[in-house]
Design an enzyme around this catalytic site. Sequence first.
Site, PDB file in Angstrom:
ATOM      1  N   ARG A 143       8.133   0.349  13.091  1.00  0.00           N
ATOM      2  CA  ARG A 143       8.607  -0.057  11.763  1.00  0.00           C
ATOM      3  C   ARG A 143       9.753  -1.067  11.837  1.00  0.00           C
ATOM      4  NH1 ARG A 143       5.885   3.409   8.124  1.00  0.00           N
ATOM      5  NH2 ARG A 143       5.395   5.371   9.141  1.00  0.00           N
ATOM      6  N   HIS A 176      12.847  -2.659   1.581  1.00  0.00           N
ATOM      7  CA  HIS A 176      12.247  -1.382   1.999  1.00  0.00           C
ATOM      8  C   HIS A 176      13.086  -0.258   1.430  1.00  0.00           C
ATOM      9  CE1 HIS A 176       9.511  -3.444   4.580  1.00  0.00           C
ATOM     10  NE2 HIS A 176      10.526  -4.179   4.997  1.00  0.00           N
ATOM     11  N   ILE A 177      12.425   0.724   0.884  1.00  0.00           N
ATOM     12  CA  ILE A 177      13.136   1.860   0.284  1.00  0.00           C
ATOM     13  C   ILE A 177      13.848   2.650   1.379  1.00  0.00           C
ATOM     14  CG2 ILE A 177      12.773   4.047  -0.962  1.00  0.00           C
ATOM     15  CD1 ILE A 177      10.311   2.557  -2.295  1.00  0.00           C
ATOM     16  N   SER A 178      13.162   2.886   2.473  1.00  0.00           N
ATOM     17  CA  SER A 178      13.735   3.649   3.586  1.00  0.00           C
ATOM     18  C   SER A 178      14.411   2.697   4.572  1.00  0.00           C
ATOM     19  CB  SER A 178      12.632   4.441   4.297  1.00  0.00           C
ATOM     20  OG  SER A 178      11.731   3.559   4.938  1.00  0.00           O
ATOM     21  N   HIS A 199       4.539  -4.553   8.920  1.00  0.00           N
ATOM     22  CA  HIS A 199       4.513  -4.427  10.364  1.00  0.00           C
ATOM     23  C   HIS A 199       3.265  -5.027  11.012  1.00  0.00           C
ATOM     24  CE1 HIS A 199       7.574  -1.759   8.958  1.00  0.00           C
ATOM     25  NE2 HIS A 199       6.707  -0.888   8.474  1.00  0.00           N
ATOM     26  N   ASN A 249       8.019  -5.808  -1.105  1.00  0.00           N
ATOM     27  CA  ASN A 249       7.991  -4.679  -0.184  1.00  0.00           C
ATOM     28  C   ASN A 249       6.537  -4.581   0.279  1.00  0.00           C
ATOM     29  OD1 ASN A 249       7.907  -2.298   1.181  1.00  0.00           O
ATOM     30  ND2 ASN A 249       9.012  -1.090  -0.344  1.00  0.00           N
ATOM     31  N   ASP A 303       2.159 -15.936   6.072  1.00  0.00           N
ATOM     32  CA  ASP A 303       1.626 -17.290   5.881  1.00  0.00           C
ATOM     33  C   ASP A 303       1.528 -17.652   4.396  1.00  0.00           C
ATOM     34  OD1 ASP A 303       1.442 -17.741   8.564  1.00  0.00           O
ATOM     35  OD2 ASP A 303      -0.730 -17.464   8.711  1.00  0.00           O
ATOM     36  N   ARG A 358       4.336  10.982  -2.089  1.00  0.00           N
ATOM     37  CA  ARG A 358       4.305  10.764  -0.638  1.00  0.00           C
ATOM     38  C   ARG A 358       5.682  11.032  -0.019  1.00  0.00           C
ATOM     39  NH1 ARG A 358       4.791   4.338   0.946  1.00  0.00           N
ATOM     40  NH2 ARG A 358       4.265   5.177   2.998  1.00  0.00           N
ATOM     41  N   TYR A 390      11.102   9.005   0.879  1.00  0.00           N
ATOM     42  CA  TYR A 390      11.067   8.034  -0.222  1.00  0.00           C
ATOM     43  C   TYR A 390      11.655   8.560  -1.536  1.00  0.00           C
ATOM     44  CZ  TYR A 390       8.030   5.624   3.047  1.00  0.00           C
ATOM     45  OH  TYR A 390       7.529   5.002   4.166  1.00  0.00           O
ATOM     46  N   ARG A 400      13.604   4.513  11.927  1.00  0.00           N
ATOM     47  CA  ARG A 400      12.367   5.304  11.952  1.00  0.00           C
ATOM     48  C   ARG A 400      11.584   4.968  13.233  1.00  0.00           C
ATOM     49  NH1 ARG A 400       9.555   4.913   6.249  1.00  0.00           N
ATOM     50  NH2 ARG A 400       8.318   6.583   7.206  1.00  0.00           N
ATOM     51  N   PRO A 403       0.792  -1.230   0.000  1.00  0.00           N
ATOM     52  CA  PRO A 403       0.000   0.000   0.000  1.00  0.00           C
ATOM     53  C   PRO A 403       0.827   1.284   0.000  1.00  0.00           C
ATOM     54  CG  PRO A 403      -0.155  -1.122   2.123  1.00  0.00           C
ATOM     55  CD  PRO A 403       0.493  -2.072   1.163  1.00  0.00           C
ATOM     56  N   ASN A 404       0.334   2.229  -0.751  1.00  0.00           N
ATOM     57  CA  ASN A 404       0.870   3.596  -0.850  1.00  0.00           C
ATOM     58  C   ASN A 404       2.160   3.697  -1.656  1.00  0.00           C
ATOM     59  OD1 ASN A 404      -1.202   4.880   0.795  1.00  0.00           O
ATOM     60  ND2 ASN A 404      -0.303   3.727   2.492  1.00  0.00           N
ATOM     61  N   GLU A 422      12.947  -9.501   1.074  1.00  0.00           N
ATOM     62  CA  GLU A 422      12.180  -8.346   1.542  1.00  0.00           C
ATOM     63  C   GLU A 422      12.959  -7.055   1.240  1.00  0.00           C
ATOM     64  OE1 GLU A 422      11.935  -8.388   5.814  1.00  0.00           O
ATOM     65  OE2 GLU A 422      10.561  -6.668   5.900  1.00  0.00           O
ATOM     66  N   ALA A 431       3.312  -0.894   4.616  1.00  0.00           N
ATOM     67  CA  ALA A 431       2.801  -0.886   5.997  1.00  0.00           C
ATOM     68  C   ALA A 431       2.413  -2.285   6.479  1.00  0.00           C
ATOM     69  CB  ALA A 431       1.614   0.057   6.102  1.00  0.00           C
TER      70      ALA A 431
HETATM   71  C1  DQA Z   1       8.354   1.014   3.425  1.00  0.00           C
HETATM   72  C2  DQA Z   1       8.504   1.274   4.927  1.00  0.00           C
HETATM   73  C3  DQA Z   1       7.190   1.034   5.642  1.00  0.00           C
HETATM   74  O1  DQA Z   1       7.334   1.268   7.041  1.00  0.00           O
HETATM   75  C4  DQA Z   1       6.124   1.960   5.122  1.00  0.00           C
HETATM   76  O2  DQA Z   1       4.879   1.687   5.726  1.00  0.00           O
HETATM   77  C5  DQA Z   1       6.016   1.961   3.642  1.00  0.00           C
HETATM   78  C6  DQA Z   1       7.222   1.811   2.833  1.00  0.00           C
HETATM   79  C7  DQA Z   1       9.646   1.347   2.662  1.00  0.00           C
HETATM   80  O3  DQA Z   1       9.732   0.940   1.496  1.00  0.00           O
HETATM   81  O4  DQA Z   1      10.537   2.022   3.175  1.00  0.00           O
HETATM   82  O5  DQA Z   1       4.938   2.167   3.087  1.00  0.00           O
HETATM   83  O6  DQA Z   1       8.103  -0.377   3.245  1.00  0.00           O
END
Ligand code: DQA
Length: 147
Positions: A110, A99-101, A79, A73, A86, A17, A22, A106, A9-10, A97, A76
Amino acid sequence: MKILVINGPNLNMLGIREPDIYGKNTYADLVKLIEGYCREKNVDVEVYQSNSEGDIVTKIQQALGNTDGIVINPAAYTHTSVAILDALKAVAIRAVEVHISDVSRRESFRSISYVREYCEKTIAGHGFNGYSEAIDILLAPPAEKRV
Ligand code: DQA
């Protein structure tokens, strides 16, 4: 070799955003980068994004029998989602896995990741390059089989 890249998501809002976290590059830029990298490496790739947990679970289930590796990725859902963990366990496809950040620097919530338990590796804080690094890991033999 077929790789499925899943973004949660997002992540479709990249470029809009929280650019301080990001970056200013868009989701379309990310897809272009992944597709270009896979073309270079001769890898067949599908890049998928969903804002819905159930759709991500279904997408992982549908990868069974036709996918060699998953880059995920979960955004959210990282977490919160036991369901995504599963689903990965159910299909037992190699996964990394991303994560961009740098989630470890943080908010404390997270630093919890449910999928980490299953994934071969977690790459965080390397920006969009984390996706190419994850693809490289999947192109190499699984760690325990490396000589
Ligand atoms: C994220 C980090 C997550 O905590 C956050 O909810 C995201 C992006 C990242 O790519 O850094 O939406 O997965």
